[in-house]
Design a protein around this motif. Structure first.
Motif, PDB file in Angstrom:
ATOM      1  N   LEU A 192       7.004  -7.724  -2.371  1.00 42.71           N
ATOM      2  CA  LEU A 192       7.352  -6.302  -2.403  1.00 42.71           C
ATOM      3  C   LEU A 192       6.151  -5.459  -2.785  1.00 42.71           C
ATOM      4  O   LEU A 192       5.883  -4.423  -2.172  1.00 42.71           O
ATOM      5  CB  LEU A 192       8.517  -6.108  -3.378  1.00 42.71           C
ATOM      6  N   THR A 193       5.391  -5.899  -3.766  1.00 43.47           N
ATOM      7  CA  THR A 193       4.198  -5.151  -4.160  1.00 43.47           C
ATOM      8  C   THR A 193       3.210  -5.077  -3.003  1.00 43.47           C
ATOM      9  O   THR A 193       2.690  -4.002  -2.682  1.00 43.47           O
ATOM     10  CB  THR A 193       3.508  -5.851  -5.342  1.00 43.47           C
ATOM     11  N   GLY A 194       2.984  -6.213  -2.361  1.00 41.64           N
ATOM     12  CA  GLY A 194       2.048  -6.239  -1.247  1.00 41.64           C
ATOM     13  C   GLY A 194       2.497  -5.324  -0.124  1.00 41.64           C
ATOM     14  O   GLY A 194       1.724  -4.510   0.386  1.00 41.64           O
ATOM     15  N   VAL A 195       3.775  -5.429   0.236  1.00 47.03           N
ATOM     16  CA  VAL A 195       4.296  -4.630   1.346  1.00 47.03           C
ATOM     17  C   VAL A 195       4.186  -3.147   1.038  1.00 47.03           C
ATOM     18  O   VAL A 195       3.754  -2.352   1.876  1.00 47.03           O
ATOM     19  CB  VAL A 195       5.761  -5.026   1.641  1.00 47.03           C
ATOM     20  N   SER A 196       4.539  -2.765  -0.187  1.00 41.10           N
ATOM     21  CA  SER A 196       4.514  -1.331  -0.476  1.00 41.10           C
ATOM     22  C   SER A 196       3.084  -0.805  -0.495  1.00 41.10           C
ATOM     23  O   SER A 196       2.810   0.270   0.026  1.00 41.10           O
ATOM     24  CB  SER A 196       5.234  -1.023  -1.788  1.00 41.10           C
ATOM     25  N   LEU A 197       2.157  -1.568  -1.038  1.00 42.73           N
ATOM     26  CA  LEU A 197       0.763  -1.112  -1.046  1.00 42.73           C
ATOM     27  C   LEU A 197       0.206  -1.011   0.374  1.00 42.73           C
ATOM     28  O   LEU A 197      -0.474  -0.047   0.713  1.00 42.73           O
ATOM     29  CB  LEU A 197      -0.104  -2.071  -1.868  1.00 42.73           C
ATOM     30  N   ALA A 198       0.507  -2.025   1.171  1.00 45.27           N
ATOM     31  CA  ALA A 198      -0.024  -2.037   2.533  1.00 45.27           C
ATOM     32  C   ALA A 198       0.559  -0.885   3.349  1.00 45.27           C
ATOM     33  O   ALA A 198      -0.164  -0.177   4.053  1.00 45.27           O
ATOM     34  CB  ALA A 198       0.292  -3.367   3.205  1.00 45.27           C
ATOM     35  N   GLN A 199       1.866  -0.698   3.218  1.00 47.67           N
ATOM     36  CA  GLN A 199       2.513   0.388   3.949  1.00 47.67           C
ATOM     37  C   GLN A 199       1.959   1.744   3.528  1.00 47.67           C
ATOM     38  O   GLN A 199       1.661   2.599   4.347  1.00 47.67           O
ATOM     39  CB  GLN A 199       4.012   0.369   3.659  1.00 47.67           C
ATOM     40  N   ASP A 200       1.815   1.898   2.220  1.00 49.12           N
ATOM     41  CA  ASP A 200       1.334   3.172   1.694  1.00 49.12           C
ATOM     42  C   ASP A 200      -0.078   3.450   2.195  1.00 49.12           C
ATOM     43  O   ASP A 200      -0.396   4.548   2.630  1.00 49.12           O
ATOM     44  CB  ASP A 200       1.363   3.155   0.169  1.00 49.12           C
ATOM     45  N   ARG A 201      -0.918   2.428   2.149  1.00 48.18           N
ATOM     46  CA  ARG A 201      -2.298   2.609   2.582  1.00 48.18           C
ATOM     47  C   ARG A 201      -2.347   2.957   4.071  1.00 48.18           C
ATOM     48  O   ARG A 201      -3.075   3.855   4.496  1.00 48.18           O
ATOM     49  CB  ARG A 201      -3.087   1.330   2.294  1.00 48.18           C
TER      50      ARG A 201
END
Lengths: 204, 261
Positions: free
Chosen positions: B138-147
Motif C-alpha cells: 500500500l505504501t509503495g502503490v500510494s507513493l508511486a501513484q502520487d508521484r
C-alpha cells in the motif's frame, strides 16, 4: 477543460508555403486550435485533414512527425543542449533520421548563437534561449507543418527576426511546407503572415 | 510461549499514554485530544481484530481468510488513494487491482511455494503475512501513484512536448513511469538497508517474544522482506501502468483534464 464551447464553424485550409497567423482576443482558443490541429486535444466536432487524409486515420506519431506543435513555454530540460536536441531522434517514428550536431550548429548560427551553445547546460537556458532550442529541435526533424504557439514570444526583436528568416528558409527548402502561428506581437503578425485567420468566440 | 497479559496489565500500559497527555497539557501542545482518540481507536481496532482472528482461526476454512484478505485490500486501496493528491476517475479500482494482484500472488507463492504451509490458507501464517505484505505494498502503490500523477501535472509539458514531436505515449512517458516506480520502491529498499542495524523488524521480535529461536525468526524475516520487496515492486509498477493507461490515451494524447483539481 471546461465544457464551454470556444469556437465553432472554423474552416481553414493551409496550402504549401503559407504562413498563416491565427489571431483573436485572449481566451478565444487560439492555442486550443493549434493543439487540436496537432491532435493533442480532441475536437468536439469536426475533423483535421492532412493531404486528403483525416487525422483520425493517421497513427498519431506519424501525423505529429509531420504536423509539429511547439509549446509556448518549453519544458525544463536537462543535460546539454546537444543531448536535448538529439532526444527526439530516439523516437521510433524518427528512426530513419539521424542527429548531426553540424546541422544543429548551422541552425543555431542562423539564430545568432555560436556553436559552443550546443555544449551548454540545457537547464540553465533563459526563456528566450529555450524557445530557440525548441525551434531548432523541431526544425531538425524537418516537419511538413509547424504550429507555433507564441514560440518566439520571449525573444528580443532582433532574434525574433532571425527566427523568421530561418523559418522562411525552412519553408523554401522543403517540397510542401507550411506554417501556422499565433503571435501577440502585432508587428510580427503583419510582417510575417501571408494570411490572417481571425478567431472569434461563440456569440462574440 | 510468551507470558499471557491480563486486561489489568493492558490498562496499566494505557496509563503510560496518560504521561504524554499530561505533557501535552502542561506544554499546551494541544495534542491531548488526538492522543486519546488515536489510543482509543487503536485499542478498539486491535481488540476487534483479535476477536475476529480467534473466530477465523477456529474455522479452518479458506473462505473467511480470503474474505478478511479482501476487506484488508479494500481498506489498503482506500488508504493508498487517500494519500494521493492527483486523482483521476477509476483510481480506486486501479489501486485495488494493483494491491490485490501483487499482494495475493506473492503471499500465495510465499505460503504454498516457499514456506510450504499445508494447507496454504492456515490462518496462523496467511493472515499476518498477507497483512504485512499489504501494508508495505500500500505504501509503495500510494507513493508511486502520487508521484506519477503529480509529475504528469507538473511535468506535463515535458511529456506533451515529446508527444508533439512524434513520440508514442510510451516514449513520452517512459521516464515518468520509471521515476514513479522507483519512488514506490524507495521505502522498502531503505528499510531493508538498515534492517537489523537501526530497526529490529516487528515480526522477528514478535517471534522471539513468542519463544522462537532467533535463527528461525531471522530466516522468517528475510523471507518476508523479499516477499514484501517483490510485492511493492509489482504493486507500484501495476499502479503506475494502470494510471498511465488512464492518463495517456490510445491517440497518444495526455489527458490532463482527467486529473481532478
Amino acid at each position: 477543460m471546461a465544457s464551454r464551447r470556444l469556437w465553432q464553424g472554423v474552416d481553414l485550409e493551409v496550402g504549401r508555403g503559407e504562413r498563416l497567423a491565427v489571431s483573436g482576443p485572449s481566451g478565444v482558443g487560439k492555442s486550443l486550435l493549434l493543439r487540436a490541429l496537432a491532435g493533442l486535444d480532441a475536437l468536439e466536432g469536426g475533423e483535421v485533414w492532412l493531404r486528403g487524409r483525416p487525422q483520425s486515420s493517421w497513427p498519431m506519431p506519424q501525423f505529429r512527425a509531420e504536423v509539429m506543435y511547439l509549446l509556448q513555454r518549453p519544458a525544463p530540460a536537462s543535460g546539454t543542449v546537444s543531448a536535448h536536441l538529439a532526444e527526439p531522434f530516439g523516437f521510433k517514428i524518427h528512426a530513419g533520421k539521424s542527429y548531426r550536431s553540424e546541422d544543429a550548429a548551422r541552425l543555431l548560427e542562423h539564430l545568432g548563437r555560436p556553436s559552443t551553445f550546443l555544449d551548454q547546460d540545457a537547464a540553465r537556458l533563459s526563456g528566450g534561449e529555450a524557445q530557440l532550442v525548441a525551434l531548432v529541435r523541431a526544425l531538425l526533424l524537418s516537419p511538413t507543418v509547424l504550429l507555433l504557439d507564441e514560440a518566439t514570444s520571449a525573444l528580443d526583436a532582433e532574434t525574433a527576426e532571425l527566427a523568421e528568416t530561418l523559418l522562411q528558409t525552412w519553408l523554401d527548402t522543403g517540397p510542401a511546407r507550411a506554417l501556422v502561428f499565433v503571435s501577440h506581437d502585432r508587428a510580427q503578425q503583419e510582417r510575417f503572415a501571408t494570411r490572417i485567420q481571425l478567431l472569434s468566440g461563440v456569440g462574440a | 510461549m510468551s507470558v499471557p497479559i491480563s486486561l489489568f496489565q493492558v490498562v496499566l500500559a494505557a496509563a503510560l499514554m496518560g504521561l504524554s497527555v499530561l505533557l501535552s497539557w502542561r506544554l499546551r501542545l494541544g495534542l491531548g485530544r488526538d492522543i486519546l482518540i488515536a489510543g482509543t481507536r487503536m485499542t478498539v481496532q486491535l481488540l476487534l481484530v483479535g476477536l475476529i482472528l480467534g473466530w477465523v482461526f477456529a474455522l479452518r476454512s479458506p473462505w473467511p481468510i480470503l474474505g478478511i484478505g479482501l476487506v484488508m485490500t479494500v481498506l489498503a486501496a482506500q488508504a493508498a488513494v487517500g494519500r494521493t493528491k492527483g486523482r483521476y476517475p477509476g483510481i480506486f479500482l486501479d489501486a485495488f487491482a494493483a494491491i490485490f494482484g501483487s499482494s495475493f500472488i506473492l503471499t500465495g507463492l510465499a505460503l504454498s511455494g516457499i514456506l510450504q504451509i499445508r494447507p496454504w490458507f492456515e490462518a496462523q501464517y496467511a493472515v499476518p503475512i498477507l497483512g504485512m505484505v499489504l501494508g508495505n505494498t500500500l505504501t509503495g502503490v500510494s507513493l508511486a501513484q502520487d508521484r506519477f500523477t503529480s509529475d504528469l501535472g507538473v511535468g506535463r509539458s515535458a511529456v506533451e512536448e515529446r508527444l508533439a514531436l512524434g513520440a508514442t505515449r510510451w516514449e513520452a512517458a517512459h521516464d515518468t513511469v520509471q521515476t514513479a516506480v522507483r519512488t514506490g520502491m524507495v521505502p522498502t529498499l531503505n528499510s531493508m538497508a538498515v534492517m537489523g542495524l537501526v530497526s529490529l523488524p516487528g515480526m522477528m521480535t514478535g517471534q522471539i517474544l513468542a519463544g522462537a529461536s532467533p535463527g528461525v525468526a531471522v530466516r522468517y524475516q528475510i523471507v518476508i522482506m523479499f516477499v514484501i520487496a517483490a510485492s511493492s515492486a509489482l504493486g507500484s509498477l501495476g499502479a503506475v501502468l494502470l494510471a498511465y493507461r488512464a492518463l495517456l490515451d490510445s491517440r497518444d494524447r495526455l489527458r490532463g483534464e482527467r486529473l481532478g483539481k
